[in-house]
Design an enzyme around this catalytic site. Structure first.
Site, short mmCIF file in Angstrom:
data_model
loop_
_atom_site.label_atom_id
_atom_site.label_comp_id
_atom_site.label_asym_id
_atom_site.label_seq_id
_atom_site.Cartn_x
_atom_site.Cartn_y
_atom_site.Cartn_z
CG ASP A 37 -1.92 1.13 1.24
OD1 ASP A 37 -1.73 2.09 0.47
OD2 ASP A 37 -2.89 1.04 1.99
CB SER A 46 -2.17 12.74 -15.43
OG SER A 46 -3.34 13.11 -16.12
CE1 TYR A 83 -5.18 10.61 -10.81
CE2 TYR A 83 -4.89 12.04 -12.73
CZ TYR A 83 -4.79 10.79 -12.13
OH TYR A 83 -4.30 9.73 -12.86
CE LYS A 93 -1.20 10.27 -11.65
NZ LYS A 93 -0.53 8.96 -11.79
CB VAL A 133 -12.40 4.31 -25.52
CG1 VAL A 133 -12.47 3.29 -26.66
CG2 VAL A 133 -12.06 5.69 -26.08
NE ARG A 140 -16.48 13.90 -15.75
CZ ARG A 140 -15.84 12.75 -16.03
NH1 ARG A 140 -15.95 11.73 -15.21
NH2 ARG A 140 -15.10 12.65 -17.11
CG ASP A 166 -14.39 16.35 -17.56
OD1 ASP A 166 -13.35 15.74 -17.24
OD2 ASP A 166 -15.53 15.84 -17.51
#
Length: 331
Positions: A49, A113, A138, A142, A182, A263, A266
């Site tokens: 973890d 990302s 997020y 990153k 997708v 959202r 986005d």
């Protein structure tokens, strides 16, 4: 030669395990939960973890390449609790880097990302020189790890590279996390289930097949002292509506679409410039969206057949690689 894949039970990690083990590379693969693991003589599974693990020194003994894929959040789950995102992912990664700096010759490949660290693009396609202004917790986390990789390279000579991966898709993507439009749409289409479309469907993304991503990761692991960040994507943008249209053509029937509000995290469009990947890694994407959809549907059909044939397994088998419900620690 031994490779360590941290976070090996996700879409990219599982495929990377398969590829490395086929190449006779010894693999140590980590996961938080010992369920539905790929079993292969070359792969040894460990429970790790990232948020709490403190045994890095022992785990890294004899490892030449470390692929860091572990991440406990996605954009939708990181924003409500950014502190947890940092503690589990950033702090956990720094603990790993502290141990890594004592391992001579270790190469680290970090899965960053490309869809979130840049924020709203000023121009398309987005190159690595574009300003980084992430709009999600997020993306910020990153980017923090990317900066720590730079810090450990500058201070201790740690040989790490960050790959900014665009929207990766492929069979075995975890649908419960809501990742991979997708894959989610393709699975819904095969089952004739309704799919959820956020906004009007005009959001544009750079969809890259998992096999292309794994090729890039292996290339990055093999090239020592090649620095990043390096964009990894298809270099081509497609809207969600276009994805639906192409899936309908491949499936031969319309998809049932349920509209949902857009959202806030986005951005309107994200397409990556992958020129640097070719220059530094010798890598270029080879799988178009149409070919990727064809491969995806073939694998998902096999997955669905496995589900129908056996209630105990939901993952399609691949030659010389099979799935098990439980694995012995350190096998």
């Amino acid at each position: 030669m031994t490779s360590l894949i941290v976070g090996a039970n996700g879409l990219i990690g599982r495929r990377l395990c398969e590829r490395l083990s086929r190449n006779s590379v010894g693999v140590i693969a980590t996961t938080r939960r010992m369920t539905d693991l790929l079993a292969h003589p070359q792969v040894r599974w460990k429970t790790v973890d990232l948020a709490a693990f403190d045994g890095w020194a022992k785990l890294l003994d004899g490892v030449k390449t470390l692929y860091h894929l572990a991440w406990s959040t996605i954009p939708a789950s990181a924003d409500p609790d950014p502190a947890r995102d940092i503690l589990e992912n950033v702090v956990g990664t720094v603990r790993m880097l502290e141990a890594a700096r004592h391992v001579p010759g270790l190469r680290i490949v970090f899965a960053s990302s490309g869809g979130s660290v840049y924020g709203a693009p000023e121009n398309l396609p987005v190159s690595e020189a574009h300003p980084t202004r992430p709009v999600s917790a997020y993306g910020i986390s990153k980017l923090m790890v990317e900066h720590y990789l730079d810090k450990y390279r500058a201070m201790y000579g740690v040989d790490g590279v960050a790959l900014r991966i665009s929207n990766c898709y492929g069979a075995r993507q975890q649908s419960q996390k809501g990742l991979g439009a997708v894959t989610l749409f393709a699975r819904a289409g095969l089952r004739r289930d309704p799919l959820k479309l956020f906004g009007a469907g005009d959001v544009v993304r750079d969809y890259v097949h998992v096999d292309d991503v794994v090729d890039a990761m292996i290339a990055a692991g093999a090239r020592r002292h090649v620095t990043g960040p390096i964009n990894i994507g298809s270099g081509v943008g497609h809207s969600l509506r276009e994805v639906i249209t192409r899936l309908e053509a491949a499936l031969g029937h319309p998809l049932e679409v349920q509209q949902a509000p857009p959202r806030i995290f986005d951005v309107a469009a994200s397409v990556l410039d992958v020129t640097r990947a070719y220059e530094r890694l010798g890598w270029t994407p080879t799988i178009s969206l149409d070919l990727g959809i064809e491969r995806l549907l073939a694998e998902l059909r096999s997955e669905l057949e496995t589900e129908c044939g056996s209630r105990s397994s939901s993952i399609a088998t691949i030659p010389s690689i099979f799935t098990v419900r439980k694995a012995i620690l350190g096998h």
